[in-house]
Write a protein that holds these residues in place. Structure first.
Motif, PDB file in Angstrom:
ATOM      1  N   ALA A  61       0.829  -1.210   0.000  1.00  0.00           N
ATOM      2  CA  ALA A  61       0.000   0.000   0.000  1.00  0.00           C
ATOM      3  C   ALA A  61       0.861   1.257   0.000  1.00  0.00           C
ATOM      4  CB  ALA A  61      -0.920  -0.003   1.220  1.00  0.00           C
ATOM      5  N   HIS A  62       2.112   1.144   0.430  1.00  0.00           N
ATOM      6  CA  HIS A  62       3.021   2.299   0.483  1.00  0.00           C
ATOM      7  C   HIS A  62       3.910   2.400  -0.756  1.00  0.00           C
ATOM      8  CE1 HIS A  62       2.118   3.170   4.712  1.00  0.00           C
ATOM      9  NE2 HIS A  62       2.147   1.863   4.923  1.00  0.00           N
ATOM     10  N   ALA A  63       3.932   1.373  -1.592  1.00  0.00           N
ATOM     11  CA  ALA A  63       4.827   1.363  -2.748  1.00  0.00           C
ATOM     12  C   ALA A  63       4.325   2.314  -3.827  1.00  0.00           C
ATOM     13  CB  ALA A  63       4.954  -0.050  -3.298  1.00  0.00           C
ATOM     14  N   THR A  64       5.247   2.933  -4.524  1.00  0.00           N
ATOM     15  CA  THR A  64       4.924   3.848  -5.614  1.00  0.00           C
ATOM     16  C   THR A  64       5.656   3.389  -6.875  1.00  0.00           C
ATOM     17  OG1 THR A  64       6.750   5.326  -5.024  1.00  0.00           O
ATOM     18  CG2 THR A  64       4.599   5.780  -4.034  1.00  0.00           C
ATOM     19  N   GLU A  65       5.377   4.052  -7.977  1.00  0.00           N
ATOM     20  CA  GLU A  65       6.017   3.701  -9.237  1.00  0.00           C
ATOM     21  C   GLU A  65       7.536   3.826  -9.106  1.00  0.00           C
ATOM     22  OE1 GLU A  65       5.855   4.891 -14.006  1.00  0.00           O
ATOM     23  OE2 GLU A  65       4.625   5.966 -12.537  1.00  0.00           O
ATOM     24  N   GLY A  66       8.227   2.805  -9.533  1.00  0.00           N
ATOM     25  CA  GLY A  66       9.677   2.791  -9.421  1.00  0.00           C
ATOM     26  C   GLY A  66      10.189   1.972  -8.267  1.00  0.00           C
ATOM     27  N   ASP A  67       9.333   1.678  -7.289  1.00  0.00           N
ATOM     28  CA  ASP A  67       9.714   0.772  -6.209  1.00  0.00           C
ATOM     29  C   ASP A  67       9.720  -0.663  -6.736  1.00  0.00           C
ATOM     30  OD1 ASP A  67       9.788   2.961  -4.552  1.00  0.00           O
ATOM     31  OD2 ASP A  67       7.860   2.550  -3.593  1.00  0.00           O
ATOM     32  N   SER A  68      10.551  -1.503  -6.172  1.00  0.00           N
ATOM     33  CA  SER A  68      10.657  -2.884  -6.651  1.00  0.00           C
ATOM     34  C   SER A  68      10.296  -3.877  -5.555  1.00  0.00           C
ATOM     35  CB  SER A  68      12.085  -3.165  -7.135  1.00  0.00           C
ATOM     36  OG  SER A  68      12.999  -3.111  -6.045  1.00  0.00           O
ATOM     37  N   VAL A  69       9.896  -5.061  -5.990  1.00  0.00           N
ATOM     38  CA  VAL A  69       9.609  -6.166  -5.066  1.00  0.00           C
ATOM     39  C   VAL A  69      10.295  -7.427  -5.579  1.00  0.00           C
ATOM     40  CG1 VAL A  69       7.839  -7.719  -4.159  1.00  0.00           C
ATOM     41  CG2 VAL A  69       7.387  -5.262  -4.277  1.00  0.00           C
ATOM     42  N   THR A  70      11.064  -8.074  -4.714  1.00  0.00           N
ATOM     43  CA  THR A  70      11.554  -9.419  -5.003  1.00  0.00           C
ATOM     44  C   THR A  70      10.847 -10.355  -4.032  1.00  0.00           C
ATOM     45  OG1 THR A  70      13.443  -9.170  -3.486  1.00  0.00           O
ATOM     46  CG2 THR A  70      13.802  -8.604  -5.791  1.00  0.00           C
ATOM     47  N   ALA A  71      10.118 -11.303  -4.564  1.00  0.00           N
ATOM     48  CA  ALA A  71       9.263 -12.169  -3.754  1.00  0.00           C
ATOM     49  C   ALA A  71       9.815 -13.592  -3.702  1.00  0.00           C
ATOM     50  CB  ALA A  71       7.839 -12.156  -4.299  1.00  0.00           C
ATOM     51  N   THR A  72       9.052 -14.455  -3.063  1.00  0.00           N
ATOM     52  CA  THR A  72       9.473 -15.834  -2.831  1.00  0.00           C
ATOM     53  C   THR A  72       8.810 -16.775  -3.828  1.00  0.00           C
ATOM     54  OG1 THR A  72       7.654 -16.408  -1.338  1.00  0.00           O
ATOM     55  CG2 THR A  72       9.535 -15.246  -0.373  1.00  0.00           C
ATOM     56  N   HIS A  73       8.930 -18.071  -3.573  1.00  0.00           N
ATOM     57  CA  HIS A  73       8.261 -19.082  -4.384  1.00  0.00           C
ATOM     58  C   HIS A  73       6.744 -19.092  -4.123  1.00  0.00           C
ATOM     59  CE1 HIS A  73       9.253 -20.842  -0.492  1.00  0.00           C
ATOM     60  NE2 HIS A  73       8.199 -21.624  -0.641  1.00  0.00           N
ATOM     61  N   ARG A  74       6.287 -18.344  -3.124  1.00  0.00           N
ATOM     62  CA  ARG A  74       4.858 -18.172  -2.840  1.00  0.00           C
ATOM     63  C   ARG A  74       4.550 -16.697  -3.148  1.00  0.00           C
ATOM     64  NH1 ARG A  74       2.592 -21.774   0.208  1.00  0.00           N
ATOM     65  NH2 ARG A  74       4.531 -22.186   1.330  1.00  0.00           N
ATOM     66  N   PRO A  75       4.387 -16.350  -4.433  1.00  0.00           N
ATOM     67  CA  PRO A  75       4.509 -14.945  -4.823  1.00  0.00           C
ATOM     68  C   PRO A  75       3.235 -14.204  -5.196  1.00  0.00           C
ATOM     69  CG  PRO A  75       4.895 -16.304  -6.740  1.00  0.00           C
ATOM     70  CD  PRO A  75       4.467 -17.232  -5.615  1.00  0.00           C
ATOM     71  N   HIS A  76       2.111 -14.903  -5.391  1.00  0.00           N
ATOM     72  CA  HIS A  76       0.957 -14.265  -6.035  1.00  0.00           C
ATOM     73  C   HIS A  76       0.433 -13.053  -5.282  1.00  0.00           C
ATOM     74  CE1 HIS A  76       0.003 -18.546  -7.756  1.00  0.00           C
ATOM     75  NE2 HIS A  76       1.118 -18.040  -8.231  1.00  0.00           N
ATOM     76  N   HIS A  77       0.422 -13.125  -3.935  1.00  0.00           N
ATOM     77  CA  HIS A  77      -0.158 -12.018  -3.170  1.00  0.00           C
ATOM     78  C   HIS A  77       0.643 -10.736  -3.337  1.00  0.00           C
ATOM     79  CE1 HIS A  77       2.859 -13.888  -0.747  1.00  0.00           C
ATOM     80  NE2 HIS A  77       2.559 -13.330   0.409  1.00  0.00           N
ATOM     81  N   PHE A  78       1.974 -10.859  -3.336  1.00  0.00           N
ATOM     82  CA  PHE A  78       2.794  -9.664  -3.533  1.00  0.00           C
ATOM     83  C   PHE A  78       2.744  -9.189  -4.984  1.00  0.00           C
ATOM     84  CE2 PHE A  78       4.573 -10.068   0.686  1.00  0.00           C
ATOM     85  CZ  PHE A  78       4.898  -8.752   1.000  1.00  0.00           C
ATOM     86  N   ALA A  79       2.655 -10.105  -5.919  1.00  0.00           N
ATOM     87  CA  ALA A  79       2.560  -9.706  -7.322  1.00  0.00           C
ATOM     88  C   ALA A  79       1.300  -8.883  -7.566  1.00  0.00           C
ATOM     89  CB  ALA A  79       2.571 -10.938  -8.219  1.00  0.00           C
ATOM     90  N   LEU A  80       0.181  -9.350  -7.064  1.00  0.00           N
ATOM     91  CA  LEU A  80      -1.076  -8.629  -7.253  1.00  0.00           C
ATOM     92  C   LEU A  80      -1.060  -7.293  -6.526  1.00  0.00           C
ATOM     93  CD1 LEU A  80      -3.560 -11.614  -6.888  1.00  0.00           C
ATOM     94  CD2 LEU A  80      -3.078 -10.339  -8.980  1.00  0.00           C
ATOM     95  N   ALA A  81      -0.564  -7.292  -5.284  1.00  0.00           N
ATOM     96  CA  ALA A  81      -0.557  -6.060  -4.502  1.00  0.00           C
ATOM     97  C   ALA A  81       0.392  -5.020  -5.082  1.00  0.00           C
ATOM     98  CB  ALA A  81      -0.171  -6.365  -3.059  1.00  0.00           C
ATOM     99  N   HIS A  82       1.413  -5.471  -5.804  1.00  0.00           N
ATOM    100  CA  HIS A  82       2.395  -4.552  -6.383  1.00  0.00           C
ATOM    101  C   HIS A  82       2.043  -4.129  -7.807  1.00  0.00           C
ATOM    102  CE1 HIS A  82       6.118  -2.370  -6.377  1.00  0.00           C
ATOM    103  NE2 HIS A  82       6.621  -3.057  -7.394  1.00  0.00           N
ATOM    104  N   GLY A  83       0.944  -4.650  -8.327  1.00  0.00           N
ATOM    105  CA  GLY A  83       0.476  -4.175  -9.623  1.00  0.00           C
ATOM    106  C   GLY A  83       0.948  -4.948 -10.828  1.00  0.00           C
ATOM    107  N   VAL A  84       1.390  -6.193 -10.652  1.00  0.00           N
ATOM    108  CA  VAL A  84       1.730  -7.022 -11.806  1.00  0.00           C
ATOM    109  C   VAL A  84       0.470  -7.263 -12.627  1.00  0.00           C
ATOM    110  CG1 VAL A  84       2.537  -9.304 -12.525  1.00  0.00           C
ATOM    111  CG2 VAL A  84       3.683  -8.110 -10.656  1.00  0.00           C
ATOM    112  N   GLU A  85       0.585  -7.201 -13.934  1.00  0.00           N
ATOM    113  CA  GLU A  85      -0.569  -7.327 -14.828  1.00  0.00           C
ATOM    114  C   GLU A  85      -1.176  -8.720 -14.680  1.00  0.00           C
ATOM    115  OE1 GLU A  85      -3.437  -7.389 -17.397  1.00  0.00           O
ATOM    116  OE2 GLU A  85      -1.778  -8.699 -17.992  1.00  0.00           O
ATOM    117  N   ILE A  86      -2.435  -8.766 -14.282  1.00  0.00           N
ATOM    118  CA  ILE A  86      -3.052 -10.031 -13.869  1.00  0.00           C
ATOM    119  C   ILE A  86      -3.237 -11.011 -15.028  1.00  0.00           C
ATOM    120  CG2 ILE A  86      -5.404  -9.115 -14.078  1.00  0.00           C
ATOM    121  CD1 ILE A  86      -6.125 -10.828 -11.611  1.00  0.00           C
TER     122      ILE A  86
END
Length: 324
Positions: A61-86
């Motif tokens: 909720a605090h991330a803005t454009e240009g911020d990055s996320v590296t997630a784990t092998h259980r990644p869908h929740h962070f991908a969706l919350a970070h705006g990855v194209e569904i």
């Protein structure tokens, strides 16, 4: 916290849960009567994040454009919350050519350069990557932040300590998020980790460390906000550990015979708990809940249809998109 933010957190959590429930349905649809991990429209392993929605919703909720996320092998929740194209994400999970990796990677290897999101099946792999991203952000003079997500088991990897050390030494804008769902596959934290909370390990590197209990999305939001402010203002890294919940198995097909807590797991589901909190505060009502669920289902089902309509990769192209 204002009511609009509360509603947005709730909507994000419902969206994530709807997605995971739908992937669960599609994954098992053609793996009967005998479970075969290699069969069906979604072959291979599947790690779902039901129960861990508060972590992704509260942090991203605090991330803005240009911020990055590296997630784990259980990644869908962070991908969706970070705006990855569904649509592209779902197509990748189904192994189709319109996927993020043209169907080559599957659900553990989602990579979206536009959203600056990546994940990996290698435990702790994203931690040093996030440090590198944060170093680039700092050298470019941006106020962007790198978010590195790991499970509590990954906090025992050498890469975890090496990454915290360098990030602290160079005062890099990175937030290390540890999802403590109690189990490193089938091993409880108490049998693998010498400290009761990974948050205390931050002190060894001279950085703030905090643990959020009870899988509470508003508490995650509050503590993540402090970490983002510190990172954006040049204060360096922070470590945030969240006591969360894995509602389902480590992977689909996991019988979970090692879990003694299964009977009480449904009562710890964070979504109905937060929904009731917001109802009691008169922030949401029946109409809002129904609309939120309906919109989530519509969006997710459309993504599944997109994935199913995308062609499978031509075997003759197996040598494409590789280094050699």
């Amino acid at each position: 916290m204002d009511s609009n933010t509360q509603r947005e957190l709730y909507q994000q959590m419902v969206m994530i849960r709807t997605y995971e429930e739908t992937i669960l349905r599609e994954y098992h649809a053609d793996k009967k009567p005998v479970f075969d991990i290699g069969a069906g429209l979604i072959p291979g392993e599947m790690h779902l994040a039901a129960g861990q929605e508060p972590v992704a919703a509260g942090v991203c909720a605090h991330a803005t454009e240009g911020d990055s996320v590296t997630a784990t092998h259980r990644p869908h929740h962070f991908a969706l919350a970070h705006g990855v194209e569904i649509n592209a994400m779902t197509a990748e999970i189904f192994g189709r050519v319109d996927g993020l990796g043209r169907g080559r990677g599957g659900h553990m290897h989602l990579f979206d350069p536009k959203a600056k999101f990546s994940c990996s099946g290698i435990i702790g792999e994203g931690l040093p990557v996030a440090v590198g991203q944060a170093l680039a952000m700092k050298r470019r003079g941006t106020n962007n932040v790198a978010i590195a997500v790991a499970g509590e088991g990954a906090a025992n990897q050498g890469a975890f300590h090496e990454s915290l050390n360098l990030a602290a030494l160079w005062k890099l804008p990175v937030i290390f998020v540890v999802e403590d769902n109690d189990w490193g596959i089938s091993v409880p934290r108490s049998q693998s980790t010498s400290v009761p909370s990974n948050a205390v390990r931050a002190a060894a590197y001279g950085i703030p460390g905090v643990r959020v209990e009870d899988n509470a999305v508003e508490s995650v939001y509050e503590e993540a906000g402090k970490a983002f402010e510190r990172a954006r203002n040049g204060g360096g890294p922070s470590l945030l550990e969240v006591s969360t919940l894995r509602l389902w198995g480590h992977f689909e097909g996991d019988a979970q015979g090692y879990r003694s807590d299964l009977e009480g797991v449904p009562g710890r589901d964070p979504i109905p708990t937060y929904e009731q909190t917001l109802r009691d505060a008169r922030v949401i009502d029946d109409s809002f809940v129904e609309q939120t669920r309906s919109e989530a289902v519509k969006r997710v089902e459309a993504a599944v249809e997109f994935a199913k309509s995308s062609p499978e990769p031509d075997p003759s192209t197996a040598g494409d998109y590789v280094f050699a």
